[in-house]
Design an enzyme around this catalytic site. Structure first.
Site, PDB file in Angstrom:
ATOM      1  N   GLN A  39      -2.086   2.135  10.075  1.00  0.00           N
ATOM      2  CA  GLN A  39      -0.814   2.245   9.361  1.00  0.00           C
ATOM      3  C   GLN A  39       0.199   3.084  10.135  1.00  0.00           C
ATOM      4  OE1 GLN A  39      -3.814   2.737   8.038  1.00  0.00           O
ATOM      5  NE2 GLN A  39      -4.001   1.860   6.000  1.00  0.00           N
ATOM      6  N   ARG A  79      -7.635  -0.729  -6.723  1.00  0.00           N
ATOM      7  CA  ARG A  79      -7.988   0.347  -5.780  1.00  0.00           C
ATOM      8  C   ARG A  79      -8.326   1.601  -6.567  1.00  0.00           C
ATOM      9  NH1 ARG A  79      -4.730   1.132  -0.433  1.00  0.00           N
ATOM     10  NH2 ARG A  79      -6.776   1.854   0.230  1.00  0.00           N
ATOM     11  N   ASN A 111      -6.426  11.943   0.856  1.00  0.00           N
ATOM     12  CA  ASN A 111      -5.417  11.176   1.591  1.00  0.00           C
ATOM     13  C   ASN A 111      -6.157  10.300   2.595  1.00  0.00           C
ATOM     14  OD1 ASN A 111      -2.659  10.500   2.168  1.00  0.00           O
ATOM     15  ND2 ASN A 111      -2.813  11.690   4.043  1.00  0.00           N
ATOM     16  N   LYS A 112      -5.411   9.479   3.297  1.00  0.00           N
ATOM     17  CA  LYS A 112      -5.985   8.541   4.265  1.00  0.00           C
ATOM     18  C   LYS A 112      -7.047   9.205   5.134  1.00  0.00           C
ATOM     19  CE  LYS A 112      -5.145   5.123   4.610  1.00  0.00           C
ATOM     20  NZ  LYS A 112      -5.979   4.256   3.742  1.00  0.00           N
ATOM     21  N   ASP A 115      -2.934  10.733  -1.766  1.00  0.00           N
ATOM     22  CA  ASP A 115      -3.267   9.677  -2.725  1.00  0.00           C
ATOM     23  C   ASP A 115      -3.677  10.248  -4.072  1.00  0.00           C
ATOM     24  OD1 ASP A 115      -3.624   8.381   0.055  1.00  0.00           O
ATOM     25  OD2 ASP A 115      -3.444   6.723  -1.368  1.00  0.00           O
ATOM     26  N   ARG A 162       0.853  -1.189   0.000  1.00  0.00           N
ATOM     27  CA  ARG A 162       0.000   0.000   0.000  1.00  0.00           C
ATOM     28  C   ARG A 162       0.890   1.240   0.000  1.00  0.00           C
ATOM     29  NH1 ARG A 162       2.274   1.872   3.822  1.00  0.00           N
ATOM     30  NH2 ARG A 162       0.730   3.524   3.885  1.00  0.00           N
ATOM     31  N   GLY A 163       0.240   2.407  -0.033  1.00  0.00           N
ATOM     32  CA  GLY A 163       0.986   3.651  -0.168  1.00  0.00           C
ATOM     33  C   GLY A 163       0.963   4.026  -1.640  1.00  0.00           C
ATOM     34  N   ALA A 164       0.434   5.195  -1.951  1.00  0.00           N
ATOM     35  CA  ALA A 164       0.177   5.557  -3.343  1.00  0.00           C
ATOM     36  C   ALA A 164       1.393   5.343  -4.258  1.00  0.00           C
ATOM     37  CB  ALA A 164      -0.345   6.991  -3.423  1.00  0.00           C
TER      38      ALA A 164
END
Lengths: 345, 345
Positions: free
Chosen positions: B193, B86, B244-245, B234, B44-46
């Site tokens: 996270q 995603r 973002n998250k 993101d 994960r993580g853009a």
């Protein structure tokens, strides 16, 4: 529905640390039991702690001396011992001090008579708490409209009081009046009183709800999905500054930014007029493992991770739309109006 | 330190769902492996998703037909399949589209030559990502002062990129420059996270840190304990609105209220200039069990509790102090300055 029972001079309570997975009733058989139950949050919620501590003192007192001199010393020590269980909620101190006053009032009597009077007073505190909850519900429901989406934090219902609750009493009343309200429940990290306890209460009472993580509330407000916020309180200073479960301040700032109504719901016993502002309210810091190990089961950080775990925060009065009490709704200016409503009773 | 390796045409990655408890490396052997790894957040993580998806396509492509017509169809289907993993992070689409362009550019060549060119491009994306991270760190560190307390949300380090990270790259650079910085880490519910991954990275890099629950950040700001906030992104729209998250918007509102500097750190590939504002960014909603069952281990709600679980939120540009990119620091007015810095490259 209730989470505490005093019956035939015995004290039973629902162990809240097991909810929502297990409904485990326990008996408090000693002062130590009582103190541990409060410290370990088996019993929590500011008003419930007050009622429970009063009864726990009655349980402990059973074995105290019949010599008045020794009894008074034992009683005083027991009060201090119970007071040491948690520092922030004022209802604990208020209830215990009320029992101490009874002891002083009955000091011309025998120890047996004093004990009887103390038990009567504890029962009176319990009975009053149930009535206070009802009244908060009645006042608060006036602020709710049909179809409202209500957001709440932590747990403030029949697991936090010996009645219907504070903020949740308003919600239960609103649900009775308008069947179509809906409640967003902040999970309330770290101890998840929202996800574990409030959701459980709402299921029991058949109130429509949705659990969210605490960091989602702002996004709901941004989308216009929250009409009003009701939260409880652990201690309210003379100027209206309110200590409540950690995360309340975060919500209040977001409510202010999004122009969402933000109400605190608390009985008169939560006010501490001896404290001028929130700066003087002691904030309990709890074990780091409460953050590191979720619900005692899931380790979520590296081992021995550095953690900060304040159990409460203070919301400044300027962010609070109004405070709903058993004596009516208090609006700004708070210092003046709190004195008028609370001190005059 | 890195979380992904492409070596001898094989793709290995660190399974992030097991961290911080287990450091489990896996091999991605097929398109399906790749898609599942992204969907289940093993990767994960853009920016990392972009690099990983590019390599996963290289892995999947090994078995594609040598007939160009069939190859092109298979390639196109594979791109769409990976894109479906995603919806919010734009780097995924950006990296895959970059490989598609290579295929078009090499369409006069044999399939073997096309495949070779695609692998070269994936490696170039990887190498560039490492450089982008370094540059973001270099630009961002200029905004940090000695002794700063920095707050961050989610994970944006070498587990979120193939280099040192975005927001964490700035923090690592600041730690190298001033040894005395300290980082507050939002645990970042529901998938933690921050508590799981960022804390783990900071331990590895020996950066002083403290994990907090998301609802404590406002209380820290109230106490003046946060000097600056760095978060990743993101997807960033042409006007600077930043997805973002989930929880980032909550932080941004609090930063605004408390006058705390709020910086977004993201490479040029996170910008989506085809999107005018944040309103058009699709927000992924994920499984309710992510909220109900913490880290797959601790059930915290009543069974089948009603839950809302958006994975991202959108922070409006007006709450962002500046956006730190690999091409420099972008300040308001964003629409004009983003176009100037990003589109011109």
């Amino acid at each position: 529905m209730y989470s505490l029972e005093f019956c035939n001079n015995r004290l039973y309570y629902l162990d809240q640390t097991q909810l929502p997975l297990k409904e485990n009733w326990r008996e408090c058989k000693s002062l130590k039991d009582g103190c541990c139950a409060i410290r370990e949050l088996q019993v929590r919620g500011a008003p419930l702690i007050g009622v429970f501590a009063a009864y726990a003192l009655c349980i402990g007192m059973k074995n105290f001396s019949l010599s008045q001199k020794i009894f008074l010393k034992q009683f005083h020590n027991a009060v201090n011992y119970l007071k040491s269980s948690r520092p922030t909620a004022v209802n604990l101190f208020w209830a215990l001090e009320r029992l101490e006053k009874v002891v002083i009032r009955y000091s011309a009597n025998t120890v047996s008579q004093i004990k009887k009077a103390v038990v009567q007073e504890a029962k009176a505190i319990h009975k009053e708490d149930i009535q206070l909850c009802r009244r908060m519900g009645e006042y608060g429901v006036k602020l709710v409209k049909k179809g409202y989406n209500i957001l709440t934090h932590c747990n403030t219902g029949f697991l936090a009081t010996s009645g219907e609750g504070t903020a949740l009493s308003v919600i239960f009343s609103a649900h009775k009046k308008y069947r179509d309200i809906h409640v967003y429940v902040d999970e309330s990290r770290p101890l998840l009183q929202g996800a574990r306890l409030t959701a459980w209460e709402l299921v029991k009472k058949k109130v429509p709800y949705t659990v969210i993580c605490d960091d989602m509330a702002a996004y709901l407000m941004q989308q216009g999905k929250v009409d009003v916020i009701f939260v409880g309180a652990d201690r309210i200073a003379a100027n209206g500054d309110t200590a409540n479960k950690i995360g309340t301040y975060n919500l209040a700032v977001n409510a202010f930014y999004h122009k969402v109504l933000f109400y605190v719901v608390a009985p008169f016993s939560t006010f501490d007029l001896g404290i001028s502002s929130g700066k003087d309210i002691p904030i309990e810091e709890r074990s780091h493992d409460e953050v590191r190990i979720v619900f005692g089961k899931a380790q979520i950080t590296p081992k021995n991770a550095h953690v900060y775990n304040p159990a409460f925060d203070v919301t400044p009065a300027k962010l609070i739309t109004a405070i709903i009490t058993d004596k009516g709704i208090i609006r700004p200016p708070y210092r003046k109006n709190i004195r008028k409503v609370i001190a005059s009773n």
